[in-house]
Write a protein that holds these residues in place. Structure first.
Motif, short mmCIF file in Angstrom:
data_model
loop_
_atom_site.label_atom_id
_atom_site.label_comp_id
_atom_site.label_asym_id
_atom_site.label_seq_id
_atom_site.Cartn_x
_atom_site.Cartn_y
_atom_site.Cartn_z
N ALA A 59 0.82 -1.21 0.00
CA ALA A 59 0.00 0.00 0.00
C ALA A 59 0.85 1.25 0.00
O ALA A 59 0.52 2.25 -0.66
CB ALA A 59 -0.93 -0.01 1.21
N SER A 60 1.97 1.22 0.71
CA SER A 60 2.83 2.41 0.79
C SER A 60 3.55 2.68 -0.52
O SER A 60 3.93 3.83 -0.79
CB SER A 60 3.85 2.24 1.93
OG SER A 60 4.78 1.22 1.62
N MET A 61 3.75 1.64 -1.34
CA MET A 61 4.50 1.80 -2.59
C MET A 61 3.64 1.76 -3.84
O MET A 61 4.12 2.07 -4.93
CB MET A 61 5.56 0.69 -2.69
CG MET A 61 6.50 0.59 -1.51
SD MET A 61 7.42 2.10 -1.21
CE MET A 61 8.27 2.29 -2.76
N ALA A 62 2.37 1.39 -3.71
CA ALA A 62 1.52 1.18 -4.89
C ALA A 62 1.35 2.44 -5.71
O ALA A 62 1.15 2.37 -6.93
CB ALA A 62 0.15 0.65 -4.46
N VAL A 107 0.00 8.52 2.16
CA VAL A 107 1.37 9.03 2.24
C VAL A 107 2.14 8.63 0.98
O VAL A 107 2.95 9.41 0.46
CB VAL A 107 2.07 8.51 3.51
CG1 VAL A 107 3.55 8.87 3.50
CG2 VAL A 107 1.40 9.08 4.75
N GLY A 108 1.88 7.44 0.47
CA GLY A 108 2.56 6.99 -0.73
C GLY A 108 2.26 7.86 -1.94
O GLY A 108 3.16 8.20 -2.71
N ALA A 121 16.50 -5.38 -8.84
CA ALA A 121 17.02 -5.32 -7.46
C ALA A 121 15.92 -4.92 -6.48
O ALA A 121 15.80 -5.50 -5.39
CB ALA A 121 18.18 -4.34 -7.39
N ASN A 122 15.11 -3.93 -6.84
CA ASN A 122 14.04 -3.49 -5.94
C ASN A 122 12.96 -4.55 -5.76
O ASN A 122 12.39 -4.69 -4.68
CB ASN A 122 13.43 -2.19 -6.46
CG ASN A 122 14.30 -0.98 -6.19
OD1 ASN A 122 15.31 -1.08 -5.50
ND2 ASN A 122 13.92 0.16 -6.73
N LEU A 123 12.66 -5.27 -6.84
CA LEU A 123 11.65 -6.33 -6.74
C LEU A 123 12.07 -7.36 -5.70
O LEU A 123 11.29 -7.72 -4.80
CB LEU A 123 11.46 -6.99 -8.10
CG LEU A 123 10.56 -8.23 -8.13
CD1 LEU A 123 9.12 -7.85 -7.81
CD2 LEU A 123 10.63 -8.92 -9.50
N PHE A 124 13.31 -7.84 -5.81
CA PHE A 124 13.75 -8.91 -4.91
C PHE A 124 14.14 -8.39 -3.53
O PHE A 124 14.01 -9.12 -2.54
CB PHE A 124 14.89 -9.69 -5.56
CG PHE A 124 14.42 -10.61 -6.65
CD1 PHE A 124 13.93 -11.87 -6.33
CD2 PHE A 124 14.44 -10.22 -7.97
CE1 PHE A 124 13.48 -12.73 -7.33
CE2 PHE A 124 14.00 -11.06 -8.98
CZ PHE A 124 13.51 -12.31 -8.66
N SER A 125 14.59 -7.13 -3.43
CA SER A 125 14.87 -6.58 -2.10
C SER A 125 13.57 -6.39 -1.33
O SER A 125 13.55 -6.53 -0.10
CB SER A 125 15.63 -5.26 -2.21
OG SER A 125 14.82 -4.24 -2.75
N SER A 126 12.47 -6.10 -2.04
CA SER A 126 11.17 -5.99 -1.36
C SER A 126 10.73 -7.33 -0.80
O SER A 126 10.14 -7.40 0.28
CB SER A 126 10.12 -5.45 -2.34
OG SER A 126 10.44 -4.16 -2.77
N ILE A 127 11.00 -8.40 -1.55
CA ILE A 127 10.68 -9.74 -1.04
C ILE A 127 11.45 -10.00 0.25
O ILE A 127 10.92 -10.61 1.20
CB ILE A 127 11.03 -10.80 -2.11
CG1 ILE A 127 10.08 -10.67 -3.31
CG2 ILE A 127 10.98 -12.22 -1.53
CD1 ILE A 127 10.43 -11.58 -4.47
N MET A 138 7.95 -2.64 -6.39
CA MET A 138 8.12 -2.92 -4.96
C MET A 138 6.84 -3.41 -4.28
O MET A 138 6.89 -4.32 -3.45
CB MET A 138 8.72 -1.70 -4.26
CG MET A 138 10.13 -1.40 -4.74
SD MET A 138 10.85 0.10 -4.05
CE MET A 138 11.28 -0.46 -2.40
N PRO A 139 5.65 -2.84 -4.59
CA PRO A 139 4.45 -3.44 -3.98
C PRO A 139 4.23 -4.88 -4.43
O PRO A 139 3.75 -5.71 -3.65
CB PRO A 139 3.31 -2.52 -4.46
CG PRO A 139 3.86 -1.76 -5.61
CD PRO A 139 5.32 -1.62 -5.33
N ILE A 140 4.61 -5.19 -5.67
CA ILE A 140 4.51 -6.58 -6.14
C ILE A 140 5.44 -7.47 -5.32
O ILE A 140 5.06 -8.55 -4.85
CB ILE A 140 4.85 -6.66 -7.64
CG1 ILE A 140 3.87 -5.80 -8.45
CG2 ILE A 140 4.84 -8.11 -8.12
CD1 ILE A 140 4.24 -5.66 -9.91
#
Length: 423
Positions: A62-65, A122-123, A240-246, A373-375
């Motif tokens: 929700a914060s990144m969507a 806020v996002g 990198a962001n996709l997997f760092s979010s995981i 990142m939300p994904i």
């Protein structure tokens, strides 16, 4: 198109420019407030509201969507607006949203869905602030000082990340978590007030008749896709962001629940890790002069991505000082490498992009690299509940290491200096 202020004469150091100093101070205080709130959020969710893996995934998503949903039109809109005014309004929206958390908590009605809704508001405001902020630096300082300005601002942000979590961890021993959200709101207010003290020569961009919003969005996206170096950077950063979010969506559960290090331990991990970020921001000009600007991009990211192997290994160590040290060490080298990478790639993007496209260029990039990142957060929360936190962390780490490939196999190792003009 805005012109540079007389204050921005190349001979005047940034530390003697009142407008840059006002921006610098405002962002420093705001970043400190953000760190307090970011520590309080998982503590409030996990320790007080009983959040589990899936709950944290939805909260982070929700914060990144907003970067995925409104990122592209935000860039076109920001290019039509005065950027400093946009940042002030975004700060005030974020301040009002943050104040809702302690008010709901003190009324005894705060629930998980409230946090998710507030994070979403806020996002959205953050999307507009960040797009305007990254587009504003080249308008406030001359091109020769863009990297210096970014380094100073990023260094201050890292110092806030150094002291903020430790301060937050201490404060949580004497006050409740919702009180820290009031501190974050105060940081946004200070940022807005400091921005009112900034003086620039920015003028409202001329509106070209017949140019639709969709056409302006395509123009910004076309610049990103058409620039070979930026295209590689976006690909790497998105992966990198996709997997760092995981990985990072599960870290509050690792620290607070599985390792039982408590809020103070969580704050200590973030603060000790941020020492690496501070050193990275300070060392970037020195490293670039010796290693080369181009090679520093893949080297920085490879160092940061490989350091996070210590996160799942800390679970094997079990609760105690060893696990705390492993987490802090991993965070240290991850922050150092990522900050070096970010300072170099953001500075290059700002230098090569025509001023009229800055907002759309930054929004196009943010839509992709932050939109994933939300994904990643949802996948991390779901996967953590399905196969366990440890295996999920290894999945995230493998992806972060693989993300280095587009910049590692490209031309960066051959570039002593990154381009500083539109190509």
């Amino acid at each position: 198109m805005a012109t540079h202020s007389l204050e921005q004469a190349a001979a005047v150091p940034l530390v003697r420019r009142p407008s840059f100093l006002a921006l610098w101070v405002g962002q420093g205080v705001s970043q400190l407030g953000v760190q307090l709130g970011q520590l309080a959020l998982p503590v409030l969710a996990v320790s007080l509201l009983g959040a589990r893996e899936a709950d944290l995934g939805v909260l982070n998503a929700a914060s990144m969507a907003a970067f995925l949903i409104v990122g592209l039109p935000a860039g076109a809109w920001v290019d039509r607006w005065l950027k400093r005014r946009t940042m002030i309004r975004a700060d005030l929206v974020r301040m009002a949203a943050m104040l809702a958390v302690p008010l709901l908590a003190w009324a005894g009605v705060l629930q998980m869905w409230h946090l998710i809704a507030i994070a979403a508001v806020v996002g959205v405001a953050t999307v507009f602030f960040d797009v305007a902020y990254q587009s504003y630096i080249p308008l406030l300082v001359d091109r020769e000082h863009v990297a210096d300005a970014n380094g100073k601002l990023e260094g201050t942000a890292q110092i806030s990340r150094l002291g903020g979590p430790a301060l937050g961890g201490f404060l949580l021993t004497i006050v409740s978590a919702p009180a820290l959200f009031a501190a974050e709101a105060g940081g946004y207010l200070v940022s807005a007030l400091c921005l009112t003290r900034v003086r620039d020569d920015e003028v409202m961009p001329e509106r070209v008749e017949g140019r639709s919003l969709a056409r302006e969005i395509r123009e910004g996206a076309a610049f990103v896709v058409g620039h070979p170096l930026i295209r590689r950077i976006v690909t790497t950063t998105a992966i990198a962001n996709l997997f760092s979010s995981i990985t990072y969506v599960l870290m509050p559960l690792v620290v607070l629940r599985d390792l039982d290090l408590g809020p103070a331990g969580f704050g200590a991990v973030l603060s000790l890790g941020s020492v690496g970020g501070v050193l990275g921001a300070i060392a970037t000009p020195w490293l670039a002069a010796r290693v080369g600007e181009g090679p520093l991009l893949p080297l920085g990211l490879m160092a940061g991505g490989s350091a996070v192997v210590l996160f799942p290994l800390s679970l094997a160590a079990g609760p105690g000082p060893l696990a705390l040290g492993m987490l802090a060490t991993g965070e240290f080298f991850m922050s150092l490498g990522v900050v070096v990478y970010n300072v170099m790639q953001v500075s290059m993007r700002q230098r090569v992009c025509p001023p009229r496209l800055l907002g759309r260029m930054n929004a196009s990039i943010r839509c992709v690299v932050w939109g994933v990142m939300p994904i990643g957060s949802l996948v991390g929360g779901w996967l953590g509940g399905l196969i366990g936190i440890g295996p999920t962390l290894w999945v995230g780490i493998g992806g972060m290491v693989a993300a280095c490939v587009p910049v590692a196999v490209g031309p960066f190792f051959r570039l002593r200096h990154l381009p500083d003009a539109e190509s």
